[in-house]
Enzyme design. Structure first.
Site, PDB file in Angstrom:
ATOM      1  N   GLU A  93       0.832  -1.201   0.000  1.00  0.00           N
ATOM      2  CA  GLU A  93       0.000   0.000   0.000  1.00  0.00           C
ATOM      3  C   GLU A  93       0.868   1.253   0.000  1.00  0.00           C
ATOM      4  O   GLU A  93       1.954   1.263   0.577  1.00  0.00           O
ATOM      5  CB  GLU A  93      -0.916  -0.004   1.228  1.00  0.00           C
ATOM      6  N   CYS A 113       3.282   8.615   1.058  1.00  0.00           N
ATOM      7  CA  CYS A 113       3.885   7.723   2.047  1.00  0.00           C
ATOM      8  C   CYS A 113       4.142   6.389   1.350  1.00  0.00           C
ATOM      9  O   CYS A 113       3.199   5.733   0.899  1.00  0.00           O
ATOM     10  CB  CYS A 113       2.890   7.573   3.205  1.00  0.00           C
ATOM     11  N   CYS A 120       6.376  -6.486   7.390  1.00  0.00           N
ATOM     12  CA  CYS A 120       7.484  -5.972   8.209  1.00  0.00           C
ATOM     13  C   CYS A 120       7.845  -7.012   9.258  1.00  0.00           C
ATOM     14  O   CYS A 120       6.963  -7.618   9.859  1.00  0.00           O
ATOM     15  CB  CYS A 120       7.058  -4.676   8.904  1.00  0.00           C
ATOM     16  N   CYS A 124       6.157  -4.527  15.884  1.00  0.00           N
ATOM     17  CA  CYS A 124       5.781  -3.498  16.860  1.00  0.00           C
ATOM     18  C   CYS A 124       4.321  -3.751  17.249  1.00  0.00           C
ATOM     19  O   CYS A 124       3.479  -4.022  16.383  1.00  0.00           O
ATOM     20  CB  CYS A 124       5.938  -2.099  16.256  1.00  0.00           C
ATOM     21  N   CYS A 127       1.189  -1.816  15.623  1.00  0.00           N
ATOM     22  CA  CYS A 127       1.196  -1.564  14.175  1.00  0.00           C
ATOM     23  C   CYS A 127       0.560  -2.713  13.401  1.00  0.00           C
ATOM     24  O   CYS A 127       0.909  -3.876  13.605  1.00  0.00           O
ATOM     25  CB  CYS A 127       2.648  -1.353  13.735  1.00  0.00           C
ATOM     26  N   GLU A 168      10.418  -1.608   7.261  1.00  0.00           N
ATOM     27  CA  GLU A 168      11.469  -0.848   7.928  1.00  0.00           C
ATOM     28  C   GLU A 168      12.516  -0.461   6.873  1.00  0.00           C
ATOM     29  O   GLU A 168      13.264  -1.333   6.399  1.00  0.00           O
ATOM     30  CB  GLU A 168      12.080  -1.705   9.056  1.00  0.00           C
ATOM     31  N   SER A 199      11.831   7.230   7.896  1.00  0.00           N
ATOM     32  CA  SER A 199      11.448   6.958   9.281  1.00  0.00           C
ATOM     33  C   SER A 199      11.929   5.564   9.667  1.00  0.00           C
ATOM     34  O   SER A 199      11.701   4.597   8.939  1.00  0.00           O
ATOM     35  CB  SER A 199       9.923   7.041   9.398  1.00  0.00           C
ATOM     36  N   CYS A 348      -1.390   6.356   9.866  1.00  0.00           N
ATOM     37  CA  CYS A 348      -0.140   5.758  10.330  1.00  0.00           C
ATOM     38  C   CYS A 348      -0.396   4.427  11.022  1.00  0.00           C
ATOM     39  O   CYS A 348      -1.224   4.345  11.925  1.00  0.00           O
ATOM     40  CB  CYS A 348       0.522   6.636  11.380  1.00  0.00           C
TER      41      CYS A 348
HETATM   42  N1  SAH Z   1       9.395   1.108  10.242  1.00  0.00           N
HETATM   43  C1  SAH Z   1       9.422   2.523  10.141  1.00  0.00           C
HETATM   44  C2  SAH Z   1       8.398   3.120   9.186  1.00  0.00           C
HETATM   45  C3  SAH Z   1       6.984   2.571   9.225  1.00  0.00           C
HETATM   46  S1  SAH Z   1       5.956   3.038  10.566  1.00  0.00           S
HETATM   47  C4  SAH Z   1       9.278   3.136  11.529  1.00  0.00           C
HETATM   48  O1  SAH Z   1       9.088   2.384  12.485  1.00  0.00           O
HETATM   49  O2  SAH Z   1       9.421   4.328  11.670  1.00  0.00           O
HETATM   50  C5  SAH Z   1       5.508   4.703  10.276  1.00  0.00           C
HETATM   51  C6  SAH Z   1       5.045   5.423  11.531  1.00  0.00           C
HETATM   52  O3  SAH Z   1       3.729   5.007  11.930  1.00  0.00           O
HETATM   53  C7  SAH Z   1       5.937   5.159  12.719  1.00  0.00           C
HETATM   54  O4  SAH Z   1       6.230   6.321  13.423  1.00  0.00           O
HETATM   55  C8  SAH Z   1       5.084   4.217  13.544  1.00  0.00           C
HETATM   56  O5  SAH Z   1       5.501   4.179  14.847  1.00  0.00           O
HETATM   57  C9  SAH Z   1       3.711   4.798  13.326  1.00  0.00           C
HETATM   58  N2  SAH Z   1       2.624   3.891  13.713  1.00  0.00           N
HETATM   59  C10 SAH Z   1       2.619   2.538  13.639  1.00  0.00           C
HETATM   60  N3  SAH Z   1       1.438   2.053  14.093  1.00  0.00           N
HETATM   61  C11 SAH Z   1       0.672   3.115  14.467  1.00  0.00           C
HETATM   62  C12 SAH Z   1      -0.657   3.256  14.985  1.00  0.00           C
HETATM   63  N4  SAH Z   1      -1.433   2.202  15.197  1.00  0.00           N
HETATM   64  N5  SAH Z   1      -1.112   4.501  15.254  1.00  0.00           N
HETATM   65  C13 SAH Z   1      -0.337   5.576  15.003  1.00  0.00           C
HETATM   66  N6  SAH Z   1       0.903   5.514  14.487  1.00  0.00           N
HETATM   67  C14 SAH Z   1       1.424   4.291  14.215  1.00  0.00           C
END
Ligand code: SAH
Length: 366
Positions: A93, A113, A120, A124, A127, A168, A199, A348
């Site tokens: 996406e 974006c 990934c 986390c 996410c 990532e 990021s 996000c």
């Molecule tokens: N792996 C990279 C880029 C992808 S995540 C990173 O970790 O930065 C992009 C952004 O979305 C990151 O700041 C992540 O922490 C945030 N994010 C992930 N899940 C989220 C959620 N459920 N609500 C809000 N932000 C989120």
């Protein structure tokens, strides 16, 4: 059978090598490069200033691989989510985000974006992409093509790019940097390096590597807690790179680049929005001039999260303001991110190709 070489994703030196191997002059590579990127050609037929003979040769030994638009969802706020199909049947996406300043004619900012991996491996806990597991890295052409296809589809010029989609970026460093070079190049897609942000969840070695390089792209760190124990619960990658090593790397980055990194910080009610968390930020800002992007937590209930993911709740809007103001009083630059595209699960952390084959490939990752 000849395996055709996909030209999308090649940089100029690689294209030069390719045309020379075909017995052609070097300038052909410049022409090809312009067609592939600046003019976004999807086929050799479009390359009208290249002779028919050479186009026939190209078509016999090379290809131009294009992402296939599978679906496009447009949110009430104008955010557009693209689902693109890849050649191996997987999908990714990309999200196109219009400028917040709708009233100003001058503000023509349009941000894309982009994804860097299919799924990934970092897992986390907040996410949606993390929950879907990991399939593979995207190649440079697949990263670049997200920009090309989104531009073609929207008929608008993309002015800003954030590497914040699925995956990532620092686990796919070479392809990400190669994509940036083409996207940034004036003869390529011509998006200014200062309008490009990578990021990361926190790869210390790669933060240092980027600090040592010339590329003036911007860096954002998904921090979410300065407390090592809490961050480990949210982001297992912290076991490999503890918070203090992360901060050391960011300090190094700032010293080398003299460019303030952005700290992204999702606020979880009662978990990382306490006075102790504010104090930790104030402490940090004495060492590194901080720019903090506060992100409201976007629901991922649609993926049925487990473990701590179930317990995490968004900090109410008024408490986000309290947190933001406390940081501002300490001289920290704070932005509260708008939650674009929530109604189409394009905000996000909400990117997840639920029906994708990658679901079966969940891995530990680190
Ligand atoms: N792996 C990279 C880029 C992808 S995540 C990173 O970790 O930065 C992009 C952004 O979305 C990151 O700041 C992540 O922490 C945030 N994010 C992930 N899940 C989220 C959620 N459920 N609500 C809000 N932000 C989120």
């Amino acid at each position: 059978m000849i395996i055709k070489k996909n030209l999308k994703g090649l940089d100029l030196p690689e294209l030069q090598k390719f045309v020379e191997e075909l017995g052609e002059k070097k300038y052909r590579a410049v022409q090809l490069y312009g067609w592939l990127y600046a003019k976004s050609a999807q086929s050799f037929d479009e390359m009208t200033d290249i002779s028919k003979e050479f186009r026939a040769v190209l078509a016999s030994v090379a290809s131009i691989s294009n992402l296939q638009l599978v679906t496009k969802n447009i949110s009430k706020d104008g955010t557009t989510k693209f689902l693109f199909g890849l050649e191996d049947g997987l999908a990714i996406e990309s999200v196109l985000i219009p400028s917040a300043k709708k009233t100003s004619e001058e503000d023509k900012r349009l941000t894309l974006c982009v994804s860097t991996q299919v799924g990934c491996p970092l897992d986390c806990k907040f996410c949606a992409t993390g929950a879907m597991g990991f399939a593979r890295n995207l190649n440079s052409g697949e990263i670049i093509d997200q920009v090309i296809q989104a531009q073609q589809n929207s008929k608008k010029r993309i002015t800003n790019l954030v590497y914040m989609g699925m995956g990532e970026p620092f686990l796919n460093y070479e392809n990400v940097m190669k994509s940036i070079d083409v996207i940034n190049d004036g003869r390529g897609l011509n998006i200014g390096a200062r309008h490009i942000t990578i990021s990361t969840a926190g790869y210390v070695d790669k933060i240092r590597q980027l600090a040592d390089e010339k590329r003036p792209v911007k860096l954002a760190l998904s921090l979410h807690s300065l407390d090592n124990e809490k961050r480990t619960k949210l982001m297992p990658i912290t076991k490999k790179f503890p918070v203090d090593t992360l901060i050391d790397a960011l300090d190094y980055y700032y010293q080398k680049k003299r460019s303030r990194p952005t700290f992204e910080y999702i606020l979880f009610d009662g978990f990382n929005d306490t006075p102790a968390d504010i104090k930790a930020f104030k402490q940090l800002s004495k060492r590194i001039p901080c720019k903090v992007n506060l992100i409201p937590f976007h629901s991922i209930s649609f993926i049925n999260p487990s473990g701590i993911g179930v317990l995490l709740k968004p900090t109410p809007a008024q408490n986000i303001e309290v947190f933001a103001n406390a940081l501002r009083e300490a001289g920290i630059t704070v932005m509260v991110r708008s939650s674009y595209g929530q109604d189409i699960q394009a905000a996000c952390g909400q990117l997840a190709v639920i029906e994708s084959k990658v679901r079966s490939k969940k891995t530990e990752g680190i």
